[in-house]
Design a protein around this motif. Structure first.
Motif, PDB file in Angstrom:
ATOM      1  N   VAL A  15       0.838  -1.201   0.000  1.00 55.62           N
ATOM      2  CA  VAL A  15       0.000   0.000   0.000  1.00 55.62           C
ATOM      3  C   VAL A  15       0.867   1.243   0.000  1.00 55.62           C
ATOM      4  O   VAL A  15       0.665   2.163  -0.783  1.00 55.62           O
ATOM      5  CB  VAL A  15      -0.957   0.010   1.209  1.00 55.62           C
ATOM      6  N   SER A  16       1.850   1.285   0.905  1.00 50.43           N
ATOM      7  CA  SER A  16       2.741   2.443   0.976  1.00 50.43           C
ATOM      8  C   SER A  16       4.085   2.031   1.540  1.00 50.43           C
ATOM      9  O   SER A  16       4.189   1.085   2.318  1.00 50.43           O
ATOM     10  CB  SER A  16       2.132   3.559   1.832  1.00 50.43           C
ATOM     11  N   LEU A  17       5.101   2.760   1.131  1.00 51.38           N
ATOM     12  CA  LEU A  17       6.462   2.523   1.605  1.00 51.38           C
ATOM     13  C   LEU A  17       7.216   3.834   1.544  1.00 51.38           C
ATOM     14  O   LEU A  17       7.229   4.501   0.507  1.00 51.38           O
ATOM     15  CB  LEU A  17       7.168   1.478   0.730  1.00 51.38           C
ATOM     16  N   ASP A  18       7.794   4.203   2.659  1.00 56.54           N
ATOM     17  CA  ASP A  18       8.645   5.385   2.710  1.00 56.54           C
ATOM     18  C   ASP A  18       9.634   5.209   3.851  1.00 56.54           C
ATOM     19  O   ASP A  18       9.691   4.146   4.474  1.00 56.54           O
ATOM     20  CB  ASP A  18       7.820   6.673   2.850  1.00 56.54           C
ATOM     21  N   GLN A  19      10.407   6.230   4.115  1.00 56.99           N
ATOM     22  CA  GLN A  19      11.425   6.154   5.166  1.00 56.99           C
ATOM     23  C   GLN A  19      10.820   5.945   6.555  1.00 56.99           C
ATOM     24  O   GLN A  19      11.504   5.512   7.464  1.00 56.99           O
ATOM     25  CB  GLN A  19      12.291   7.412   5.146  1.00 56.99           C
ATOM     26  N   ASP A  20       9.544   6.234   6.719  1.00 54.78           N
ATOM     27  CA  ASP A  20       8.880   6.061   8.015  1.00 54.78           C
ATOM     28  C   ASP A  20       8.332   4.666   8.222  1.00 54.78           C
ATOM     29  O   ASP A  20       8.033   4.288   9.351  1.00 54.78           O
ATOM     30  CB  ASP A  20       7.751   7.079   8.172  1.00 54.78           C
ATOM     31  N   GLY A  21       8.138   3.895   7.170  1.00 51.68           N
ATOM     32  CA  GLY A  21       7.626   2.547   7.349  1.00 51.68           C
ATOM     33  C   GLY A  21       6.928   2.013   6.122  1.00 51.68           C
ATOM     34  O   GLY A  21       6.993   2.581   5.035  1.00 51.68           O
ATOM     35  N   CYS A  22       6.233   0.903   6.325  1.00 50.15           N
ATOM     36  CA  CYS A  22       5.571   0.201   5.239  1.00 50.15           C
ATOM     37  C   CYS A  22       4.172  -0.207   5.671  1.00 50.15           C
ATOM     38  O   CYS A  22       3.964  -0.610   6.821  1.00 50.15           O
ATOM     39  CB  CYS A  22       6.377  -1.050   4.880  1.00 50.15           C
ATOM     40  N   THR A  23       3.233  -0.121   4.749  1.00 53.62           N
ATOM     41  CA  THR A  23       1.889  -0.643   4.969  1.00 53.62           C
ATOM     42  C   THR A  23       1.587  -1.638   3.858  1.00 53.62           C
ATOM     43  O   THR A  23       1.795  -1.338   2.683  1.00 53.62           O
ATOM     44  CB  THR A  23       0.833   0.480   4.956  1.00 53.62           C
ATOM     45  N   MET A  24       1.130  -2.814   4.266  1.00 55.39           N
ATOM     46  CA  MET A  24       0.676  -3.830   3.334  1.00 55.39           C
ATOM     47  C   MET A  24      -0.716  -4.270   3.757  1.00 55.39           C
ATOM     48  O   MET A  24      -1.094  -4.129   4.914  1.00 55.39           O
ATOM     49  CB  MET A  24       1.609  -5.047   3.314  1.00 55.39           C
ATOM     50  N   ARG A  25      -1.464  -4.809   2.804  1.00 54.06           N
ATOM     51  CA  ARG A  25      -2.794  -5.323   3.129  1.00 54.06           C
ATOM     52  C   ARG A  25      -2.944  -6.691   2.500  1.00 54.06           C
ATOM     53  O   ARG A  25      -2.225  -7.046   1.560  1.00 54.06           O
ATOM     54  CB  ARG A  25      -3.887  -4.359   2.682  1.00 54.06           C
ATOM     55  N   LEU A  26      -3.902  -7.429   3.054  1.00 56.83           N
ATOM     56  CA  LEU A  26      -4.202  -8.760   2.552  1.00 56.83           C
ATOM     57  C   LEU A  26      -5.698  -8.993   2.651  1.00 56.83           C
ATOM     58  O   LEU A  26      -6.281  -8.883   3.744  1.00 56.83           O
ATOM     59  CB  LEU A  26      -3.470  -9.825   3.373  1.00 56.83           C
TER      60      LEU A  26
END
Length: 133
Positions: free
Chosen positions: A27-38
């Motif tokens: 979903v998102s990725l940057d220097q602050d972290g990552c979000t994934m969904r399933l």
């Protein structure tokens, strides 16, 4: 400032056949972290009609690894050294969202916090250590 080359690379080249088979979505990725969904589907269930713990762990490990990957220098890679997971509720369907954040970025290892949420409820919590290689 230009985008770190690893940030676009992970979207284009680093989602593995395994993560694609599971159906993980970046979903998102940057220097602050990552979000994934399933989005849960029939292949994710165990024999008790609940999502297999390994599926949830794979979601966490993938999101945490991506969060680390975004922080690595261009010549580096990463590998999971250790993960500790707590499952806080049984998952029987729906959509899971995982957020991973690097808590400590050392010269040899990174410590990452990960959480899986479903409909506003915490489903799993994880703390992992990843190597810089």
């Amino acid at each position: 400032m230009s985008q770190h080359p690893k940030l676009s690379d992970i979207q284009d080249n680093r989602m593995s056949p395994f993560t694609e088979t599971l159906g993980l979505e970046l979903v998102s990725l940057d220097q602050d972290g990552c979000t994934m969904r399933l989005e849960i589907s029939p292949q994710h269930f165990n024999t008790t009609a609940r999502v297999h713990g390994g599926v949830i762990f794979s979601l966490l490990d993938s999101a945490m690894g991506a969060a680390v990957y975004a922080r690595l220098d261009a010549h580096e890679a990463t590998a999971t050294i250790e993960c500790k997971i707590n499952y806080t509720r049984a998952v029987t369907g729906g959509v899971l969202e995982c957020r991973a954040k690097v808590m400590h970025a050392g010269t040899r290892t990174m410590v990452v916090d990960g959480e899986v949420w479903q409909d506003g409820a915490l489903a799993a919590k994880c703390l992992g250590t990843f190597a810089r290689i």
